[in-house]
Design a protein around this motif. Structure first.
Motif, PDB file in Angstrom:
ATOM      1  N   ASP A 178       0.879  -1.165   0.000  1.00 44.83           N
ATOM      2  CA  ASP A 178       0.000   0.000   0.000  1.00 44.83           C
ATOM      3  C   ASP A 178       0.922   1.222   0.000  1.00 44.83           C
ATOM      4  N   HIS A 179       0.606   2.214  -0.832  1.00 45.43           N
ATOM      5  CA  HIS A 179       1.505   3.367  -0.938  1.00 45.43           C
ATOM      6  C   HIS A 179       1.647   4.121   0.389  1.00 45.43           C
ATOM      7  N   ASP A 180       0.633   4.091   1.217  1.00 53.68           N
ATOM      8  CA  ASP A 180       0.608   4.812   2.498  1.00 53.68           C
ATOM      9  C   ASP A 180       1.872   4.516   3.325  1.00 53.68           C
ATOM     10  N   ILE A 181       2.651   5.556   3.642  1.00 58.42           N
ATOM     11  CA  ILE A 181       3.909   5.305   4.370  1.00 58.42           C
ATOM     12  C   ILE A 181       3.688   5.078   5.868  1.00 58.42           C
ATOM     13  N   SER A 182       2.514   5.456   6.377  1.00 63.81           N
ATOM     14  CA  SER A 182       2.324   5.382   7.829  1.00 63.81           C
ATOM     15  C   SER A 182       2.184   3.934   8.319  1.00 63.81           C
ATOM     16  N   ILE A 183       2.015   2.991   7.391  1.00 66.83           N
ATOM     17  CA  ILE A 183       1.809   1.608   7.829  1.00 66.83           C
ATOM     18  C   ILE A 183       3.135   0.848   7.986  1.00 66.83           C
ATOM     19  N   ALA A 184       4.241   1.509   7.659  1.00 61.79           N
ATOM     20  CA  ALA A 184       5.546   0.836   7.804  1.00 61.79           C
ATOM     21  C   ALA A 184       6.271   1.444   8.994  1.00 61.79           C
ATOM     22  N   ASN A 185       6.702   0.608   9.940  1.00 63.12           N
ATOM     23  CA  ASN A 185       7.383   1.235  11.084  1.00 63.12           C
ATOM     24  C   ASN A 185       8.705   0.597  11.477  1.00 63.12           C
ATOM     25  N   GLU A 186       9.179  -0.375  10.708  1.00 62.08           N
ATOM     26  CA  GLU A 186      10.486  -0.948  11.043  1.00 62.08           C
ATOM     27  C   GLU A 186      11.402  -0.935   9.819  1.00 62.08           C
TER      28      GLU A 186
END
Ligand SMILES: Cc1ncc(COP(=O)(O)O)c(C=O)c1O
Length: 279
Positions: free
Chosen positions: A100-108
């Motif tokens: 998903d393009h949304d960057i907020s879903i990646a945190n590591e």
């Protein structure tokens, strides 16, 4: 045995692997650095760390590892190799997430680093180059891993028997596909100013420092295609290439078709700087 670093661990490269959902793999969502090592000493570490920080900020990421930690990681990679001259490759992606393009879903973030020997391949004898439209995006000041356009540009150069493509946007030279550019014209050295169309090269900045120190006239000014074709010398700079003279451009000789006298002078100064720094 030479080792690579991946997310906190050192291992042989065959044992290093990343998740197929890593955003680096899926989107090219990451940044990188290439840091040269001469005589087993890391060259211009602080400058590379500053650019790394800027690249990360520009893609809305914070550094997942401190400079101090990176220095220690790099030292271990260097020590796992025999060669005196190496190039460290550091690659940081936004990590694994759903596609998903949304960057907020990646945190590591994923952090990968390796070191490889620098091989010079007689570049100091000069290279051939072509000019080509700068087909890249508008954020060339970010050292982004998304390099498809640069890969295609280097391929186009190779198809014409050349090593580098010198890129032109709206009639003005930006840089090489993987290098910055300097020209010698009418007793002055010109290099394009830093804009969003140019990667702020660490070698470019060092060469400017050296030219200013030795009072060699320099202008950070836009270079038109006409200026490029009238130049008596053209140089390309990068961390692993250092300063490479272009001896042929689009099939025409540059100057006499040999590395020029000013390149020889400036290259001696650069090598001297490097020797003192890496002693
Ligand atoms: C597009 C581009 N410009 C310039 C450079 C030179 O930068 P540096 O001197 O920091 O290696 C590179 C290096 O890979 C590059 O990819």
């Amino acid at each position: 045995m030479s080792l690579v670093y991946l997310n906190g661990e050192f291992k042989p490269i065959e044992e290093a692997s990343v998740n197929v959902l890593d955003r680096g793999f899926i989107f090219g969502d990451g940044i990188y650095e290439v840091i040269p090592v001469f005589n087993r000493k890391i060259f211009r570490f602080d400058e590379h760390m500053r650019r790394l920080e800027t690249s990360l900020n520009k893609i809305y990421m914070k550094s997942p590892v401190s400079s101090k930690e990176l220095f220690s990681i790099f030292e271990q990679l260097i020590n796992s190799m025999e060669e005196y001259d190496q190039s460290i490759y550091l690659h940081i992606t936004r990590g694994v997430s759903d596609r998903d393009h949304d960057i907020s879903i990646a945190n590591e973030p994923t952090v990968f680093a390796m070191s490889r020997p620098i091989r010079k391949n007689n570049l100091y004898l000069g290279v051939k180059a072509i000019t080509h439209d700068d087909i890249r995006w508008q954020y060339c000041d970010i050292k982004a891993t998304t390099l498809l356009s640069s890969v295609l540009l280097r391929h186009k150069a190779k198809e014409e028997g050349s090593r580098e493509a010198i890129l032109v946007r709206d009639g003005f030279v930006t840089e090489g596909a993987a290098s910055n550019i300097f020209i010698h014209l009418d007793d002055k050295i010109y290099t394009p100013p830093k804009t969003n169309h140019v990667l702020p090269g660490i070698t470019r900045d060092l060469l400017i420092e050296i030219l200013l120190d030795y009072k060699i006239p320099l202008k950070e000014e836009a270079i038109s295609v006409d200026m490029l074709s009238s130049a008596s010398e053209i140089w390309l700079t990068s961390s692993t290439w250092e300063i490479v003279p272009v001896v042929e451009l689009n099939g025409n000789l540059v100057g006499e078709g040999n590395p020029g006298p000013l390149w020889k002078e400036v290259n001696i100064l650069y090598q001297e700087f490097k020797r003192n720094y890496c002693n």
